[in-house]
Design an enzyme around this catalytic site. Structure first.
Site, PDB file in Angstrom:
ATOM      1  N   ASP A  65      36.904  11.324  40.256  1.00 26.87           N
ATOM      2  CA  ASP A  65      35.553  10.810  40.512  1.00 26.87           C
ATOM      3  C   ASP A  65      34.906  11.534  41.685  1.00 26.87           C
ATOM      4  OD1 ASP A  65      33.383   9.163  39.982  1.00 26.87           O
ATOM      5  OD2 ASP A  65      34.068   7.592  41.345  1.00 26.87           O
ATOM      6  N   GLY A  99      29.417  14.146  40.807  1.00 28.50           N
ATOM      7  CA  GLY A  99      27.956  14.096  40.900  1.00 28.50           C
ATOM      8  C   GLY A  99      27.507  14.044  42.358  1.00 28.50           C
ATOM      9  N   TRP A 127      29.190  14.948  44.980  1.00 26.66           N
ATOM     10  CA  TRP A 127      29.552  16.197  45.642  1.00 26.66           C
ATOM     11  C   TRP A 127      28.430  17.218  45.456  1.00 26.66           C
ATOM     12  CZ3 TRP A 127      30.208  21.165  43.668  1.00 26.66           C
ATOM     13  CH2 TRP A 127      30.811  22.096  44.536  1.00 26.66           C
ATOM     14  N   SER A 145      35.000   7.834  30.277  1.00 33.22           N
ATOM     15  CA  SER A 145      35.233   6.440  29.879  1.00 33.22           C
ATOM     16  C   SER A 145      34.237   6.044  28.792  1.00 33.22           C
ATOM     17  CB  SER A 145      35.064   5.514  31.086  1.00 33.22           C
ATOM     18  OG  SER A 145      33.689   5.415  31.436  1.00 33.22           O
ATOM     19  N   ASN A 161      30.945   5.655  30.193  1.00 29.32           N
ATOM     20  CA  ASN A 161      30.202   6.865  30.563  1.00 29.32           C
ATOM     21  C   ASN A 161      29.138   7.254  29.522  1.00 29.32           C
ATOM     22  OD1 ASN A 161      33.080   8.371  32.198  1.00 29.32           O
ATOM     23  ND2 ASN A 161      31.339   7.355  33.145  1.00 29.32           N
ATOM     24  N   SER A 191      37.901   0.972  37.273  1.00 31.07           N
ATOM     25  CA  SER A 191      36.914   1.338  36.242  1.00 31.07           C
ATOM     26  C   SER A 191      37.515   1.379  34.835  1.00 31.07           C
ATOM     27  CB  SER A 191      36.241   2.679  36.584  1.00 31.07           C
ATOM     28  OG  SER A 191      35.617   2.632  37.849  1.00 31.07           O
TER      29      SER A 191
END
Ligand code: IPE
Ligand code: IPE
Ligand code: MG
Length: 229
Positions: free
Chosen positions: A12, A15, A17, A57, A60, A181
């Site tokens: 995870d 985005g 980063w 996932s 997602n 999650s």
């Protein structure tokens, strides 16, 4: 003996980063694939027999369609690039989750890679893809009910995507969030959890070693009393 038989990673923070660097989220996902390649290599080198990477996932799918399309295109590219090395180094690919529903070009490359690596015996690389921990438990119960088979912990475990795999000893989550999650909910009953703020694109083999060092110091009791010295 490897220090653990199943390492699972929630990759995870791609985005955030990228956004912190003024880049598009897609640049974070791309950088994330480079991290994934190095971690797969290092896990193989450490002779850990099972590595699971949480890749996509079921939740997602709620992301913007362009991001979802990009992620599956990136996965297709990644698999095509990595396949020769996976074959050469004896890594068997496996998918946890539902292949149906994955866009067809990516699904085809996946199915090809699954076939080509089926005899790999050095390590299993499981990609949790289109995966939901709750849904796999529900599906397993439905199958058992349909077969009129007894519902026990063992029979349920045997109907999960991870059938025949040991439960994860250690679950690492990068990117700073402190949650699972919907990842391996049944299998994580006694997993050790390791959370780090390091975003996935920055997670290197050195970070992995730190997590493994931490794991080595844990005392796993599985509910039993602490042994007296
Ligand atoms: C992980 O990074 C990749 C996937 C979930 C596909 P994210 O895309 O969730 O990155 P953040 O959490 O938004 O930073
Ligand atoms: C978990 O990350 C799923 C993957 C790493 C594939 P998310 O970014 O989707 O998790 P949430 O939404 O923060 O819980
Ligand atoms: Mg995230």
């Amino acid at each position: 003996m490897p220090i653990l038989s199943h390492l699972a990673i929630i990759m995870d923070g791609n985005g955030r980063w990228a956004q912190a660097r003024g880049l598009a989220r897609s640049a974070g996902h791309r950088a994330g694939t480079l991290a994934a390649r190095e971690i797969v290599r290092e896990t193989r080198r450490l002779e850990i027999p099972n590595l699971t990477l949480y890749t996509f996932s079921r939740e997602n799918w709620r992301r913007p369609p362009q991001e979802v399309t990009f992620l599956f295109e990136l996965l297709r590219e990644f698999l095509s690039q990595e396949l020769p090395e996976l074959e050469r180094t004896g890594i068997r690919l496996r998918v946890l989750g539902e292949l149906d529903g994955i866009p067809s070009p990516t699904r085809q490359v996946l199915q090809h890679a699954l076939r080509r690596t089926a005899h790999g015996s050095a390590m299993t690389l499981a990609l949790a893809l289109n995966y939901s921990g709750r849904l796999e438990i529900v599906r397993a119960c439905q199958q058992l009910a349909q077969q009129k088979a007894p519902i026990t912990e063992a029979s349920l475990a045997a109907h999960l995507c991870t059938a025949d795999m040991p439960d994860p000893d250690l679950i690492i989550r990068t990117g700073g969030e402190l949650r699972l999650s919907n990842f391996l909910l049944f299998q994580s009953a006694y997993s050790e959890l390791y959370f780090t703020d390091t975003p996935w694109p920055e997670f290197t083999p050195e970070h992995l070693h730190r997590a493994l060092e931490d794991f080595r110091r844990r005392q796993r009791r599985f509910g039993a009393a602490v042994e007296e010295a």
